[in-house]
Write a protein that holds these residues in place. Structure first.
Motif, PDB file in Angstrom:
ATOM      1  N   ILE A  13     -28.198 -26.921 -25.741  1.00  0.00           N
ATOM      2  CA  ILE A  13     -28.285 -25.651 -25.010  1.00  0.00           C
ATOM      3  C   ILE A  13     -29.119 -24.670 -25.828  1.00  0.00           C
ATOM      4  O   ILE A  13     -28.959 -24.592 -27.048  1.00  0.00           O
ATOM      5  N   LYS A  17     -28.859 -18.547 -25.070  1.00  0.00           N
ATOM      6  CA  LYS A  17     -27.894 -18.653 -23.971  1.00  0.00           C
ATOM      7  C   LYS A  17     -26.471 -18.754 -24.524  1.00  0.00           C
ATOM      8  O   LYS A  17     -25.553 -18.093 -24.033  1.00  0.00           O
ATOM      9  N   VAL A  18     -26.281 -19.545 -25.569  1.00  0.00           N
ATOM     10  CA  VAL A  18     -24.959 -19.674 -26.189  1.00  0.00           C
ATOM     11  C   VAL A  18     -24.553 -18.345 -26.821  1.00  0.00           C
ATOM     12  O   VAL A  18     -23.415 -17.896 -26.690  1.00  0.00           O
ATOM     13  N   ALA A  20     -25.337 -15.366 -25.977  1.00  0.00           N
ATOM     14  CA  ALA A  20     -24.964 -14.379 -24.961  1.00  0.00           C
ATOM     15  C   ALA A  20     -23.542 -14.592 -24.442  1.00  0.00           C
ATOM     16  O   ALA A  20     -22.934 -13.663 -23.927  1.00  0.00           O
ATOM     17  N   GLN A  21     -22.994 -15.793 -24.602  1.00  0.00           N
ATOM     18  CA  GLN A  21     -21.663 -16.100 -24.096  1.00  0.00           C
ATOM     19  C   GLN A  21     -20.572 -15.912 -25.147  1.00  0.00           C
ATOM     20  O   GLN A  21     -19.392 -16.068 -24.842  1.00  0.00           O
ATOM     21  N   SER A  77     -31.274 -14.363 -33.132  1.00  0.00           N
ATOM     22  CA  SER A  77     -30.809 -14.634 -31.764  1.00  0.00           C
ATOM     23  C   SER A  77     -29.364 -14.196 -31.589  1.00  0.00           C
ATOM     24  O   SER A  77     -28.993 -13.594 -30.569  1.00  0.00           O
ATOM     25  N   ALA A  81     -28.088 -10.931 -29.237  1.00  0.00           N
ATOM     26  CA  ALA A  81     -27.114 -11.083 -28.154  1.00  0.00           C
ATOM     27  C   ALA A  81     -25.967 -10.088 -28.322  1.00  0.00           C
ATOM     28  O   ALA A  81     -25.435  -9.587 -27.333  1.00  0.00           O
TER      29      ALA A  81
END
Length: 84
Positions: A13, A17-18, A20-21, A77, A81
């Motif tokens: 992934i 994206k990770v 942000a979660q 990153s 986020a």
């Protein structure tokens, strides 16, 4: 765990994206391999961790980065986020 696409983790992934979660206070460990890549034995251990849901394979993108640069990219990153 951050892994390059050639290491056989096709379903990795994207790290942003990770990131942000992630929930506030959630712990994360990022493994950055050496510039020659992880050894076959290390990859076997990492695959086992992913299969048992003890780790998530993430990608830093299609570029192969130097170890120092990959660590800075991963940290950037994650921090980006948190700020967003």
């Amino acid at each position: 765990m951050a892994i390059e696409p050639s290491a056989g983790f096709a379903d990795a992934i994207p790290l942003p994206k990770v990131a942000a979660q992630l929930q506030a206070g959630q712990r994360i460990h990022v493994l950055i391999g050496p510039e020659g890549g992880f050894s076959a034995q290390e990859l076997d251990v990492l695959r086992a961790e992913v299969r048992t849901d003890r780790a998530t394979a993430v990608s830093l993108g299609s570029l192969v980065l130097r170890a120092e640069t990959a660590a800075l990219f991963a940290l950037s990153s994650l921090l980006s986020a948190r700020i967003s």
